[in-house]
Design a protein around this motif. Structure first.
Motif, PDB file in Angstrom:
ATOM      1  N   PHE A  65       0.821  -1.211   0.000  1.00 32.89           N
ATOM      2  CA  PHE A  65       0.000   0.000   0.000  1.00 32.89           C
ATOM      3  C   PHE A  65       0.852   1.256   0.000  1.00 32.89           C
ATOM      4  CE2 PHE A  65      -2.293   3.370   2.275  1.00 32.89           C
ATOM      5  CZ  PHE A  65      -3.394   3.508   1.437  1.00 32.89           C
ATOM      6  N   ILE A  66       1.956   1.248   0.735  1.00 39.64           N
ATOM      7  CA  ILE A  66       2.794   2.440   0.813  1.00 39.64           C
ATOM      8  C   ILE A  66       3.437   2.757  -0.533  1.00 39.64           C
ATOM      9  CG2 ILE A  66       4.930   1.243   1.501  1.00 39.64           C
ATOM     10  CD1 ILE A  66       5.401   3.602   3.460  1.00 39.64           C
ATOM     11  N   VAL A  67       3.633   1.723  -1.360  1.00 41.37           N
ATOM     12  CA  VAL A  67       4.195   1.939  -2.695  1.00 41.37           C
ATOM     13  C   VAL A  67       3.135   2.540  -3.610  1.00 41.37           C
ATOM     14  CG1 VAL A  67       5.201   0.820  -4.723  1.00 41.37           C
ATOM     15  CG2 VAL A  67       5.901   0.106  -2.424  1.00 41.37           C
ATOM     16  N   VAL A  68       1.929   1.973  -3.588  1.00 40.35           N
ATOM     17  CA  VAL A  68       0.847   2.490  -4.428  1.00 40.35           C
ATOM     18  C   VAL A  68       0.457   3.902  -4.000  1.00 40.35           C
ATOM     19  CG1 VAL A  68      -1.462   2.011  -5.341  1.00 40.35           C
ATOM     20  CG2 VAL A  68       0.021   0.122  -4.699  1.00 40.35           C
ATOM     21  N   SER A  69       0.728   4.252  -2.746  1.00 34.99           N
ATOM     22  CA  SER A  69       0.404   5.589  -2.263  1.00 34.99           C
ATOM     23  C   SER A  69       1.378   6.645  -2.770  1.00 34.99           C
ATOM     24  CB  SER A  69       0.398   5.609  -0.727  1.00 34.99           C
ATOM     25  OG  SER A  69      -0.559   4.703  -0.220  1.00 34.99           O
ATOM     26  N   ASN A  70       2.523   6.217  -3.262  1.00 34.57           N
ATOM     27  CA  ASN A  70       3.467   7.179  -3.825  1.00 34.57           C
ATOM     28  C   ASN A  70       2.791   7.960  -4.952  1.00 34.57           C
ATOM     29  OD1 ASN A  70       5.528   7.616  -6.262  1.00 34.57           O
ATOM     30  ND2 ASN A  70       6.658   7.843  -4.343  1.00 34.57           N
ATOM     31  N   PRO A  71       2.952   9.269  -5.012  1.00 36.52           N
ATOM     32  CA  PRO A  71       2.210  10.046  -6.025  1.00 36.52           C
ATOM     33  C   PRO A  71       2.495   9.638  -7.464  1.00 36.52           C
ATOM     34  CG  PRO A  71       3.870  11.399  -4.898  1.00 36.52           C
ATOM     35  CD  PRO A  71       3.739  10.136  -4.119  1.00 36.52           C
ATOM     36  N   HIS A  72       3.711   9.190  -7.753  1.00 35.88           N
ATOM     37  CA  HIS A  72       4.030   8.776  -9.122  1.00 35.88           C
ATOM     38  C   HIS A  72       3.359   7.449  -9.473  1.00 35.88           C
ATOM     39  CE1 HIS A  72       6.922  12.024  -9.312  1.00 35.88           C
ATOM     40  NE2 HIS A  72       7.499  11.586  -8.207  1.00 35.88           N
TER      41      HIS A  72
END
Length: 414
Positions: free
Chosen positions: A77-84
């Motif tokens: 989830f923390i990766v998908v939350s990255n704006p890019h």
């Protein structure tokens, strides 16, 4: 294909549910071949053939987009939350939502076909900068995801995306060169590039692409180092095959960047880079599928043979440089997406949708102004080559130089 042109209407998006994405993602991916792209014949196409192309495109793309959405959802989830990364996810949601209104019905009239082509143009434009945006996102998230997981995700993502973009661009190209509304221009459009079937050049000469890429890379090299090695083409410079020019341009640009950089930095700029082109002899046609060699087929990255059993021509290109070779400690890593080998400050930022590290997935790298990049030119180049049954192999002689073998599979007689 100028898919970024302005179309009269913007595609209409609808809301998509998780169940719709899951249902589409559960369907298997079609193994795309060059024969699939050429199946509708040479343009200008009749209206019925154009409808067939649109419906074939429509049968493939929603499933492909859903597979990528599902893969993005499976990231931490923390990766998908990255704006890019989140931007890429939103782009896929948008594209799928514009396709779904057409998914449950057949395209049977020119108005629907034109509107659908507008959706394809929007899709191509929306995803034109996915590579540098994803790279920036994974760089920023490298504390939260392992390099092996990044490599696995990107390898699958990029290979699938190559086919997805080709499918869309092929229909756009067929539309622009064949549309029945272009009564006075379709013949003219086709005659200007008679060897083309959409994005495929059926008489592609690798030697011409090599010279084009050499000119571009030479200018970068001279700008950076003040010198440029020469390129000598040997073998069969008149060899031709049916292939996608933009793919070959991208691959050769990346390979020549590596060769030029190594040659100059090794102080061997007076030694020419030798490129040998070898066309395989035409094998006899074998009508018995049971004894047909699997290498005679056009295959996608999953190595599933296409439906055709006719033997396919191949061209091998060897690029030989005196750049000192690849060190033994680096050799095992040349196929990895090397995000951790660069400091973040060394990575060019994505500005106005462009990146110095890597141009768009369909481009030739022609706007890239650096001999260095994000560390994945070589693995991505191999993904392009393998997509239709080719490959890239590297043979390094440490302390002397490197031979790179690029093998391309073409399309049989059309």
């Amino acid at each position: 294909v100028k898919s970024h042109q302005s179309w009269p209407h913007q595609p209409t998006a609808i809301n998509i549910s998780d169940d719709q994405v899951a249902r589409l993602a559960s369907k298997p991916l079609h193994s795309l071949s060059l024969a699939d792209l050429a199946r509708h014949g040479r343009p200008p196409l009749s209206a019925d053939a154009l409808f067939s192309s649109a419906n074939f495109t429509l049968s493939l793309l929603p499933v492909r987009l859903a597979h990528r959405l599902q893969a993005l959802r499976n990231l931490p989830f923390i990766v998908v939350s990255n704006p890019h990364i989140a931007r890429i996810y939103s782009n896929y949601v948008h594209s799928l939502s514009t396709l779904l209104p057409y998914h449950e019905r057949q395209i049977t009239n020119l108005d629907d076909e034109t509107n659908f082509t507008e959706v394809m143009a929007d899709l191509v434009q929306t995803h034109s900068n996915t590579i540098p945006i994803l790279a920036r996102g994974f760089l920023e998230c490298r504390k939260y995801i392992s390099p092996s997981d990044v490599t696995k995700f990107l390898d699958e993502h990029l290979r699938t995306r190559i086919g997805t973009r080709l499918i869309a661009e092929q229909h756009i190209a067929l539309h622009l060169s064949s549309h029945p509304h272009n009564h006075g221009t379709s013949r003219k459009l086709q005659s200007s590039s008679s060897s083309h079937i959409g994005v495929i050049d059926t008489a592609l000469r690798p030697a011409e692409i090599i010279r084009h890429c050499e000119s571009f890379v030479s200018e970068i090299c001279e700008l950076k180092y003040g010198v440029r090695p020469t390129v000598v083409i040997k073998g069969d410079p008149d060899a031709t095959l049916a292939h996608v020019p933009t793919h070959l341009e991208y691959i050769l640009t990346e390979l020549l960047k590596n060769a030029f950089r190594a040659t100059v930095e090794n102080g061997m700029e007076r030694e020419p880079i030798e490129i040998t082109i070898a066309a395989s002899p035409d094998p006899p046609y074998n009508s018995d599928p049971a004894v047909s060699d699997v290498t005679a087929h056009i295959v996608e990255a999953d190595h599933s043979p296409s439906a055709s059993n006719s033997p396919m021509p191949a061209v091998t290109i060897r690029i030989r440089d005196r750049g000192g070779g690849i060190s033994p400690e680096n050799l095992p890593n040349i196929w990895a997406y090397s995000f951790t080998t660069f400091a973040e400050d060394d990575i060019p930022a994505v500005q106005n949708g462009k990146s110095d590290a890597l141009n768009t997935i369909s481009g030739a790298g022609g706007n890239s102004s650096s001999l260095a990049g994000l560390g994945y030119g070589l693995p991505l180049g191999r993904a392009y080559a393998q997509h239709f049954g080719g490959d890239i192999a590297v043979q390094s002689l440490w302390g002397w130089g490197t031979d790179v073998y690029l093998k391309l599979r073409g399309l049989g007689k059309i």
